[in-house]
Write an enzyme that holds these catalytic residues in place. Structure first.
Site, PDB file in Angstrom:
ATOM      1  N   LYS A 262       0.846  -1.200   0.000  1.00  0.00           N
ATOM      2  CA  LYS A 262       0.000   0.000   0.000  1.00  0.00           C
ATOM      3  C   LYS A 262       0.878   1.246   0.000  1.00  0.00           C
ATOM      4  CE  LYS A 262      -3.220   2.663   2.939  1.00  0.00           C
ATOM      5  NZ  LYS A 262      -4.067   2.685   4.155  1.00  0.00           N
ATOM      6  N   ASP A 267      -2.480  10.298   3.787  1.00  0.00           N
ATOM      7  CA  ASP A 267      -3.890   9.919   3.968  1.00  0.00           C
ATOM      8  C   ASP A 267      -4.594  10.937   4.863  1.00  0.00           C
ATOM      9  OD1 ASP A 267      -6.316   8.669   4.171  1.00  0.00           O
ATOM     10  OD2 ASP A 267      -5.605   6.975   5.385  1.00  0.00           O
ATOM     11  N   LYS A 274      -9.962  12.870   8.473  1.00  0.00           N
ATOM     12  CA  LYS A 274      -9.460  12.437   9.777  1.00  0.00           C
ATOM     13  C   LYS A 274      -9.375  13.623  10.735  1.00  0.00           C
ATOM     14  CE  LYS A 274      -6.432   8.703   8.194  1.00  0.00           C
ATOM     15  NZ  LYS A 274      -7.120   7.601   8.896  1.00  0.00           N
ATOM     16  N   ASP A 285       1.654   6.280   5.632  1.00  0.00           N
ATOM     17  CA  ASP A 285       0.673   5.370   5.051  1.00  0.00           C
ATOM     18  C   ASP A 285       1.200   4.696   3.775  1.00  0.00           C
ATOM     19  OD1 ASP A 285      -1.731   4.143   5.557  1.00  0.00           O
ATOM     20  OD2 ASP A 285      -2.950   5.614   4.481  1.00  0.00           O
ATOM     21  N   ASP A 344     -12.046   7.280   3.804  1.00  0.00           N
ATOM     22  CA  ASP A 344     -10.837   7.006   4.584  1.00  0.00           C
ATOM     23  C   ASP A 344     -10.449   5.525   4.514  1.00  0.00           C
ATOM     24  OD1 ASP A 344      -8.683   7.547   6.165  1.00  0.00           O
ATOM     25  OD2 ASP A 344      -9.813   7.768   8.035  1.00  0.00           O
ATOM     26  N   GLU A 346      -9.379   3.866   2.148  1.00  0.00           N
ATOM     27  CA  GLU A 346      -8.867   3.982   0.778  1.00  0.00           C
ATOM     28  C   GLU A 346      -7.829   2.925   0.437  1.00  0.00           C
ATOM     29  OE1 GLU A 346      -7.590   5.507   3.285  1.00  0.00           O
ATOM     30  OE2 GLU A 346      -5.469   5.092   2.961  1.00  0.00           O
ATOM     31  N   ARG A 348      -7.743  -0.290   0.964  1.00  0.00           N
ATOM     32  CA  ARG A 348      -8.312  -1.500   0.362  1.00  0.00           C
ATOM     33  C   ARG A 348      -8.744  -1.254  -1.081  1.00  0.00           C
ATOM     34  NH1 ARG A 348     -12.719  -1.802   5.043  1.00  0.00           N
ATOM     35  NH2 ARG A 348     -11.012  -0.739   6.103  1.00  0.00           N
TER      36      ARG A 348
END
Ligand code: BES
Ligand code: MG
Ligand code: ZN
Length: 498
Positions: A262, A267, A274, A285, A344, A346, A348
């Protein structure tokens, strides 16, 4: 750091300006080291008698030895014999890094045979990891204040013992830790610089160095391939996404393994934004991507007899006027439709396209993804184990074994059908979130929809990628590089014996 192995029973191999490393179990006195001068042996005995150094786990003590040819001795505590595992010595190496730097040591000697055959590699690993510093954004120190790093480690084994196997295992281990430091560096770098483009450039650098193939897909190609889940995440950002692919081919084998990481370079959460408090940490991230790229970097140099494909979907999750909305429905590469209820979640989405594409194009025999996927995994396991989820027990077992061997530990979580039900969509095939409870598992259950029959494991590194306190070779405020040692080891373990 350069490593050499010398087979010798002579005690005069030690050069000046060097430090002897002496790993010691609790209650291991009196010492038995033919490398030490008699005076220095007495010196250490005195330390033990006075209770200054007793061999406790993670304790380390440096003594200057002005009367000897070598400049000092560093004793590393191993704790009790019964409780010993390599991680104790690795952490000792981390502690030693600090002391050796303080005492400006550039050459160390590690004598195996006279010290209970304690393996040298964990110590060297801890040392290499412990020497990492992230200071590129700080004012450069004056030349005389520059930290001294250990340049050479000499390992002494008994005369007659074979040098080559040990030497090559040490070299692989040290190289892997240098790559882990590389991953830490990528992740620590500020997110205004570490963009999807920058990740792709890093991958191209690996390919230039090693001669392996590098392909970077840009948004237009993603569009024509139907990677709308990945594109959707990137839509709020001025930084265009990238799908980065590195390939190592070996003609002796048909076996292929895939690593997917990933790469969300920042993020914000997107429209489902967030809270501000810890948001700066979301530059980490992309730690899954960093782990996969840097594991590949070592492997591309080692060129093992296995085909390896490393895939990194890279995107920034922002809130621009073109950003994806909660409620949007996107069709992924494999044709499945996804309702985006929370922008959020994101990771996956970008992994969905990357993994479906990897499976379709490269048909790997096994695939592992690494991702800072869920806060829920951090809550479940804390900082000392990553979660592993699988559709194939053998893959999970082999990963857990690699984790135990490297100290990058994993704990398996379930992936039952009940969880898959929880990510079914209302208006589409899937929804990108499930209920709050079991959030790490429903995230994995979502991913399972994009791997087909490929034996696969998902490693959630949300807890282990940064912020780990109490491990001396890691800095609690920085990225850990977790996954590089694990994945490198795992891939090497997959090489078929012939
Ligand atoms: N990158 C985060 C996961 C994360 C959070 C890692 C905190 C480490 C520390 C991921 O993209 C995310 O935001 N996940 C959400 C999922 C939720 C909306 C279902 C989360 O964990 O809150
Ligand atoms: Mg997120
Ligand atoms: Zn994320």
């Amino acid at each position: 750091m350069n490593v050499e192995v010398i087979a010798s029973d002579a005690c005069n191999v030690v050069e000046e300006e060097s430090c002897l490393i002496i790993p010691l179990f609790e209650k291991a006195f009196p010492l038995d080291s033919s490398l030490l001068s008699e005076t220095d042996e007495l010196l250490l005995q005195t330390l033990a008698d006075k209770g200054i150094f007793q061999g406790k786990a993670q304790s380390c003590y440096y003594v200057a030895t002005p009367k000897s040819t070598y400049q000092g001795v560093l004793v590393v505590g191993l704790g009790s014999r019964e409780d010993y595992d390599d991680e104790i010595l690795r952490r000792g190496g981390g502690k030693a890094a600090e002391l050796l730097q303080q005492h400006r040591v550039s050459h160390i000697y590690f004598d195996i045979s006279r010290h209970d055959n304690v393996p040298p590699l964990p110590f060297l690993e801890g040392l290499v990891l412990g020497q990492y510093a992230f200071d590129v954004y700080k004012k450069a120190p004056d030349a005389e204040d520059l930290p001294v790093k250990v340049q050479t480690a000499t390992v002494i084994i008994d005369n007659g013992v074979e040098v080559t196997p040990l030497l090559s295992s040490l070299q692989v281990g040290v190289l892997t830790c240098l790559s882990a430091n590389g991953a830490r560096h990528l992740a620590n770098t500020a997110p205004n610089e570490m963009t999807p483009r920058a990740l792709a450039e890093f991958a191209r650098g690996i390919s230039d160095e090693s001669g392996c193939k590098c392909t970077v897909l840009e948004p237009k190609q993603m569009e024509s391939l139907g990677m709308n889940a990945l594109l959707g995440v990137a839509r709020g950002s001025a930084q265009p996404p990238r799908l980065i692919i590195l390939e190592h081919h070996h003609s002796d084998t048909a076996k292929t393994v895939a690593l997917v990481g990933k790469g969300v370079t920042f993020d914000t959460g997107g429209i489902s934004i967030k809270p501000a408090a810890q948001m700066h940490e979301m530059k980490y991230d992309m730690c899954g991507a960093a782990a996969v790229l840097c594991a590949f970097m070592t492997l591309a140099e080692l060129k093992p007899a296995i085909n390896i494909v490393a895939v990194v979907p890279a995107a920034e999750n922002m809130t621009g006027d073109a950003a994806q909305r909660p409620g949007d429905i996107v069709k992924a590469y494999n044709g499945k439709t996804v309702e985006v209820h929370n922008t959020d979640a994101e990771g996956r989405l970008i992994l969905a396209d990357a993994m479906a594409y990897t499976v379709d194009k490269y048909k790997p025999d096994a695939m592992v993804d690494a991702a800072t996927l869920t806060g829920a995994c951090l809550i479940a396991l804390g900082h000392f184990a990553a979660g592993v989820f699988t559709n194939n027990q053998e893959v999970a077992d082999s990963l857990v074994a690699a984790g135990n061997a490297t100290g990058e530990r994993l704990w398996q979580m379930p992936l039952w059908k009940d969880y898959e039900k929880q990510v079914e969509g209302n208006h589409a095939d899937l929804c990108n979130i499930g209920p709050r409870e079991g959030g790490a598992i429903t995230a994995a259950a979502f991913l399972k929809n994009f791997v087909g029959d490929t034996p696969w494991a998902h490693v959630d590194i949300a807890g282990t990628a940064w912020g780990v306190k109490g491990v001396p070779y890691w800095n609690p405020d920085h990225a850990t590089g977790y996954g590089v040692r694990l994945l490198t080891r795992w891939v090497l373990d997959q090489v078929e014996e012939n």
